[in-house]
Design a protein around this motif. Sequence first.
Motif, short mmCIF file in Angstrom:
data_model
loop_
_atom_site.label_atom_id
_atom_site.label_comp_id
_atom_site.label_asym_id
_atom_site.label_seq_id
_atom_site.Cartn_x
_atom_site.Cartn_y
_atom_site.Cartn_z
N THR A 47 41.38 28.79 5.50
CA THR A 47 40.58 27.84 4.05
C THR A 47 39.68 28.05 2.95
O THR A 47 39.62 28.28 2.29
CB THR A 47 39.44 26.94 5.46
N ILE A 68 39.42 21.33 -1.39
CA ILE A 68 39.83 20.88 -0.54
C ILE A 68 38.07 20.13 0.27
O ILE A 68 38.17 19.72 1.31
CB ILE A 68 39.21 22.41 0.08
N ILE A 145 35.52 20.46 6.17
CA ILE A 145 36.34 21.56 6.45
C ILE A 145 37.07 21.44 7.56
O ILE A 145 38.19 21.45 7.48
CB ILE A 145 35.37 22.97 6.71
N LYS A 149 41.10 21.56 8.56
CA LYS A 149 41.36 21.79 9.36
C LYS A 149 42.29 21.52 10.99
O LYS A 149 42.35 21.72 11.73
CB LYS A 149 40.62 22.73 10.26
#
Length: 156
Positions: A47, A68, A145, A149
């Motif tokens: 990431t 993202i 994030i 993930k």
Amino acid sequence: MLIQTKHFGEIDLDESKIITFDQGIMGFEEYKQYTILYDIEDSEKPTISWLQSIEEPGLALPVINPFIVKPDYNPVVEDELLKPLGGINEDNLVLLLTVTVPTDITKMSVNLKAPFIINGDTRKGCQAIVENQDYEIKYKVYDIIQKSKGREKVKC
């Protein structure tokens, strides 16, 4: 060519991976050449990557693909700023945002106001201040994030 890096020690870098920022980047105008590094031991692209200075080993900024953390990210930048990069299109455009990771990782943020804009074909880049008034300098991203993930720990 061998270069010294902040987080990865000495690496052998193919010169085709060098990105030139003719104006440097904000706060580090004297350094013009960079590359993008990430931990290749992971099976998937991480990431967070590093914008590593070729000229100054201690200068490596954590960066992230803006889509993202903000899928509708659409920075408005003056055309004049982009001309030196060569013809940019959606196939060669690379956008990156600086990540700030404080001691309390849950306060991690990105700078939506000053993205790095790179032409992948010419390997020329710039850092621009976008005209979008609603883009924050400290846009909190930890939770975003974590969700992207799949609830895994963020690797920085």
